[in-house]
Motif scaffolding. Structure first.
Motif, mmCIF file in Angstrom:
data_model
loop_
_atom_site.group_PDB
_atom_site.id
_atom_site.type_symbol
_atom_site.label_atom_id
_atom_site.label_comp_id
_atom_site.label_asym_id
_atom_site.label_seq_id
_atom_site.Cartn_x
_atom_site.Cartn_y
_atom_site.Cartn_z
ATOM 1 N N TYR A 1 33.833 -20.270 -25.634
ATOM 2 C CA TYR A 1 35.140 -19.949 -25.221
ATOM 3 C C TYR A 1 35.549 -18.817 -26.330
ATOM 4 O O TYR A 1 35.566 -18.988 -27.377
ATOM 5 C CB TYR A 1 36.020 -21.160 -25.578
ATOM 6 C CG TYR A 1 35.741 -22.232 -24.770
ATOM 7 C CD1 TYR A 1 35.898 -22.484 -23.380
ATOM 8 C CD2 TYR A 1 34.878 -23.398 -25.319
ATOM 9 C CE1 TYR A 1 35.229 -23.404 -22.691
ATOM 10 C CE2 TYR A 1 34.486 -24.580 -24.546
ATOM 11 C CZ TYR A 1 34.660 -24.543 -23.194
ATOM 12 O OH TYR A 1 34.274 -25.574 -22.451
ATOM 13 N N ARG A 2 36.397 -17.807 -25.698
ATOM 14 C CA ARG A 2 36.926 -16.969 -26.575
ATOM 15 C C ARG A 2 38.590 -16.267 -26.424
ATOM 16 O O ARG A 2 38.876 -15.664 -27.120
ATOM 17 C CB ARG A 2 36.258 -15.292 -26.256
ATOM 18 C CG ARG A 2 34.754 -15.678 -26.722
ATOM 19 C CD ARG A 2 33.794 -14.302 -26.409
ATOM 20 N NE ARG A 2 32.595 -14.531 -26.515
ATOM 21 C CZ ARG A 2 31.742 -14.524 -27.837
ATOM 22 N NH1 ARG A 2 32.023 -14.538 -28.730
ATOM 23 N NH2 ARG A 2 30.453 -14.816 -27.544
ATOM 24 N N GLU A 3 38.939 -17.282 -25.395
ATOM 25 C CA GLU A 3 40.435 -16.737 -24.888
ATOM 26 C C GLU A 3 41.304 -17.782 -25.297
ATOM 27 O O GLU A 3 42.064 -17.820 -26.251
ATOM 28 C CB GLU A 3 40.523 -16.601 -23.484
ATOM 29 C CG GLU A 3 39.657 -15.516 -22.845
ATOM 30 C CD GLU A 3 40.110 -14.231 -23.615
ATOM 31 O OE1 GLU A 3 41.365 -13.693 -23.537
ATOM 32 O OE2 GLU A 3 39.190 -13.204 -23.821
ATOM 33 N N VAL B 1 33.593 -27.487 -30.098
ATOM 34 C CA VAL B 1 33.757 -27.264 -31.513
ATOM 35 C C VAL B 1 34.486 -25.920 -31.546
ATOM 36 O O VAL B 1 34.638 -24.757 -30.845
ATOM 37 C CB VAL B 1 32.143 -26.702 -31.765
ATOM 38 C CG1 VAL B 1 32.147 -26.205 -33.602
ATOM 39 C CG2 VAL B 1 31.230 -28.005 -31.904
ATOM 40 N N THR B 2 35.658 -25.870 -32.534
ATOM 41 C CA THR B 2 36.350 -24.711 -32.687
ATOM 42 C C THR B 2 36.061 -24.129 -34.016
ATOM 43 O O THR B 2 36.049 -24.613 -35.121
ATOM 44 C CB THR B 2 37.888 -25.074 -32.709
ATOM 45 O OG1 THR B 2 38.074 -26.085 -31.506
ATOM 46 C CG2 THR B 2 38.923 -24.091 -32.619
ATOM 47 N N VAL B 3 35.785 -22.826 -34.011
ATOM 48 C CA VAL B 3 35.532 -21.929 -35.166
ATOM 49 C C VAL B 3 36.761 -21.042 -35.377
ATOM 50 O O VAL B 3 37.532 -20.853 -34.723
ATOM 51 C CB VAL B 3 34.187 -21.193 -34.886
ATOM 52 C CG1 VAL B 3 32.874 -22.154 -34.627
ATOM 53 C CG2 VAL B 3 34.492 -20.254 -34.161
ATOM 54 N N HIS B 4 36.689 -20.851 -36.958
ATOM 55 C CA HIS B 4 37.980 -20.235 -37.278
ATOM 56 C C HIS B 4 38.135 -18.516 -36.445
ATOM 57 O O HIS B 4 37.076 -18.013 -36.191
ATOM 58 C CB HIS B 4 37.666 -19.630 -38.806
ATOM 59 C CG HIS B 4 38.054 -20.688 -39.766
ATOM 60 N ND1 HIS B 4 39.393 -21.377 -39.849
ATOM 61 C CD2 HIS B 4 37.204 -21.928 -40.163
ATOM 62 C CE1 HIS B 4 39.203 -22.495 -40.682
ATOM 63 N NE2 HIS B 4 38.104 -23.044 -40.881
ATOM 64 N N ASP C 1 32.514 -15.127 -34.415
ATOM 65 C CA ASP C 1 31.990 -15.451 -33.100
ATOM 66 C C ASP C 1 31.191 -16.748 -32.877
ATOM 67 O O ASP C 1 30.504 -17.101 -33.658
ATOM 68 C CB ASP C 1 30.726 -14.134 -33.227
ATOM 69 C CG ASP C 1 30.129 -14.040 -31.955
ATOM 70 O OD1 ASP C 1 30.652 -14.686 -30.764
ATOM 71 O OD2 ASP C 1 28.785 -13.486 -31.702
ATOM 72 N N PRO C 2 31.908 -17.274 -32.084
ATOM 73 C CA PRO C 2 31.616 -18.676 -31.670
ATOM 74 C C PRO C 2 30.089 -19.123 -31.403
ATOM 75 O O PRO C 2 29.298 -19.858 -31.923
ATOM 76 C CB PRO C 2 32.304 -19.313 -30.743
ATOM 77 C CG PRO C 2 33.216 -18.235 -30.042
ATOM 78 C CD PRO C 2 32.867 -17.076 -31.096
ATOM 79 N N ALA C 3 29.555 -18.045 -30.682
ATOM 80 C CA ALA C 3 28.160 -17.925 -30.229
ATOM 81 C C ALA C 3 27.247 -17.742 -31.584
ATOM 82 O O ALA C 3 26.074 -18.397 -31.443
ATOM 83 C CB ALA C 3 27.941 -16.928 -29.306
ATOM 84 N N ALA C 4 27.662 -16.928 -32.325
ATOM 85 C CA ALA C 4 26.750 -16.967 -33.343
ATOM 86 C C ALA C 4 26.741 -17.936 -34.638
ATOM 87 O O ALA C 4 25.665 -18.293 -35.019
ATOM 88 C CB ALA C 4 27.349 -15.581 -34.460
#
Length: 114
Positions: A73-75, A50-53, A57-60
């Protein structure tokens, strides 16, 4: 003025030193990577990326949908991997905070001479 500063400086140094003594323990705890949450989704659900904008925060986002990520993933991309039910896939695809929901799969490298 110079006299007041020369008296205040040692006091400020003493206060900062006292804070610095307690800071490394609390700062290390605050900056330490969170422990991974054990995966609790059923094994029969497929894994999705899942890719978020950007800026979110993807975890949130995962937490807001009651999802326990396998990886965050954050990088390379801003998102997470998780086992999702068909209902969760549809809910994520319908929200504006998610850019894409793709079923995870194998990757193949096509290098020179292949």
């Amino acid at each position: 003025m110079r006299n007041r500063l020369s008296r205040a400086l040692p006091v400020a140094v003493a206060v900062l030193a006292a804070v610095a003594v307690t800071l490394p323990v609390s700062a290390a705890a605050a900056t330490a990577a969170p422990e991974p949450v054990p995966h609790t989704a059923p094994a029969d659900h497929s894994t999705y990326i899942v890719t978020v904008h950007p800026g979110l925060d993807p975890a949130a986002v995962a937490d807001a949908y009651g999802i326990t990520p396998l990886h965050v993933y954050r990088e390379t991309l801003n998102g997470f991997a998780a086992r999702l039910s068909p209902e969760q896939v549809e809910a994520l695809r319908a929200t504006a905070v998610v850019e894409s929901v793709e079923k995870d799969g194998g990757a193949t490298s096509f290098g020179p001479g292949v």
